[in-house]
Design a protein around this motif. Structure first.
Motif, short mmCIF file in Angstrom:
data_model
loop_
_atom_site.label_atom_id
_atom_site.label_comp_id
_atom_site.label_asym_id
_atom_site.label_seq_id
_atom_site.Cartn_x
_atom_site.Cartn_y
_atom_site.Cartn_z
N GLU A 14 -7.14 7.68 -4.88
CA GLU A 14 -6.19 8.68 -4.38
C GLU A 14 -5.07 8.08 -3.54
O GLU A 14 -3.98 8.65 -3.46
CB GLU A 14 -6.93 9.75 -3.58
CG GLU A 14 -7.78 10.69 -4.42
CD GLU A 14 -9.08 10.06 -4.91
OE1 GLU A 14 -9.70 10.62 -5.84
OE2 GLU A 14 -9.49 9.01 -4.37
N SER A 15 -5.30 6.95 -2.91
CA SER A 15 -4.26 6.34 -2.07
C SER A 15 -3.31 5.44 -2.87
O SER A 15 -2.36 4.90 -2.30
CB SER A 15 -4.90 5.53 -0.94
OG SER A 15 -5.68 4.47 -1.47
N HIS A 16 -3.54 5.29 -4.16
CA HIS A 16 -2.67 4.45 -4.98
C HIS A 16 -1.48 5.26 -5.49
O HIS A 16 -1.50 5.86 -6.55
CB HIS A 16 -3.45 3.84 -6.15
CG HIS A 16 -4.12 2.56 -5.79
ND1 HIS A 16 -5.13 1.99 -6.54
CD2 HIS A 16 -3.93 1.71 -4.73
CE1 HIS A 16 -5.53 0.87 -5.98
NE2 HIS A 16 -4.81 0.68 -4.88
N ASN A 17 -0.43 5.25 -4.67
CA ASN A 17 0.79 5.98 -4.96
C ASN A 17 1.96 5.01 -5.06
O ASN A 17 2.00 3.99 -4.37
CB ASN A 17 1.08 7.02 -3.88
CG ASN A 17 -0.04 8.04 -3.76
OD1 ASN A 17 -0.52 8.56 -4.75
ND2 ASN A 17 -0.47 8.30 -2.53
N GLY A 18 2.92 5.35 -5.91
CA GLY A 18 4.08 4.50 -6.11
C GLY A 18 5.32 5.03 -5.43
O GLY A 18 5.26 5.69 -4.38
N GLU A 19 6.47 4.76 -6.04
CA GLU A 19 7.76 5.15 -5.50
C GLU A 19 7.80 6.65 -5.23
O GLU A 19 7.40 7.47 -6.07
CB GLU A 19 8.87 4.78 -6.51
CG GLU A 19 10.27 5.18 -6.10
CD GLU A 19 10.85 4.35 -4.96
OE1 GLU A 19 11.99 4.63 -4.56
OE2 GLU A 19 10.16 3.43 -4.46
N GLY A 20 8.25 7.00 -4.03
CA GLY A 20 8.36 8.40 -3.66
C GLY A 20 7.04 9.08 -3.39
O GLY A 20 6.98 10.31 -3.30
N GLY A 21 5.96 8.31 -3.24
CA GLY A 21 4.66 8.89 -2.98
C GLY A 21 4.01 9.51 -4.20
O GLY A 21 2.97 10.17 -4.09
N ILE A 22 4.59 9.28 -5.39
CA ILE A 22 4.04 9.84 -6.62
C ILE A 22 2.84 9.01 -7.06
O ILE A 22 2.90 7.77 -7.04
CB ILE A 22 5.11 9.85 -7.73
CG1 ILE A 22 6.27 10.77 -7.31
CG2 ILE A 22 4.53 10.30 -9.07
CD1 ILE A 22 7.45 10.74 -8.24
#
Length: 227
Positions: A145-153
């Motif tokens: 769940e904490s693996h987010n990319g650009e812009g928190g997506i």
């Protein structure tokens, strides 16, 4: 012989630093890349900027270094490995195919928006097949769940439905080699991971098992139930 570092993110750095500094200085002679399904190949030219910006968020890599350093002399996974080999690597490098890269290559911007269609799943399985033919050691992926990319997506692999994972397992079964590496979130369940291992006939590496503050006991329940 030396240390084998089984979880690295040298995918981008190796395009400008064949030595994978500083790992060899610490006795590492083999590095494994493509973990968590994050990397830079396959990658279409129109997705290069987003791919690098995702890495700055999900793995904390400096964007300036990536923009200046990555040498885009490839598009396919095979071409990526060929570029690394041609540059003369110092450590041995074993590469997982990258789930998020494969998803973006097939689905474009929709990779981080929705589940894949049956046709798209077939195309992604084809990309994994090509990567295995090129020498990939399996598939790296993440549902954390904490693996987010650009812009928190969320990173693209987090949108994968069970049938997408089953299609990848079938490809590994075809080759009778390889490992499925997963950075696991609350889902998938251990039962489903065991299903994938049984279907593929290959081991699954859960790396790592992390504690979710919202569900603090889940990781310990999983370890106790399947110890």
């Amino acid at each position: 012989p030396g240390f084998v570092d089984i979880h690295t993110h040298y995918d981008a750095q190796l395009t400008w630093d064949p030595g994978a500094a500083p790992s060899p200085e610490m006795g590492v002679t083999t590095v494994v890349i493509g973990n968590c399904g994050f990397g830079i190949a396959p990658c279409r030219p129109e997705h290069r900027d987003l791919t690098l910006r995702n890495l700055t968020k999900v793995e904390g890599m400096p964007l300036d270094a990536l923009l200046q350093g990555v040498q885009w002399r490839f598009e396919s996974f095979r071409e990526y490995l060929d570029v690394l080999a041609a540059d003369g690597l110092i450590p041995n490098v074993a590469a997982f195919a990258n789930h998020s890269c494969i998803r973006t290559f097939v689905m474009g911007d929709d990779a981080a928006r929705r589940e894949a269609t049956g046709e798209e799943i077939d195309a992604m399985a084809g990309q994994l097949r090509q990567a295995m033919q090129a020498g990939a050691i399996g598939l790296g992926t993440s549902t954390l769940e904490s693996h987010n990319g650009e812009g928190g997506i969320p990173m693209p692999s987090r949108f994968a439905a069970p049938d997408e994972f089953r299609a990848f397992a079938q490809v590994l079964k075809e080759f009778e080699r390889g490992v499925l590496q997963i950075t696991k979130g609350v889902t998938p369940s251990i039962d489903f991971i065991e299903e994938l291992s049984a279907q593929s006939g290959r081991p699954v590496q859960i790396c790592p098992m992390l504690q979710d503050p919202g569900h603090p006991d889940d990781v310990f329940d999983c370890m106790e139930a399947y110890a």
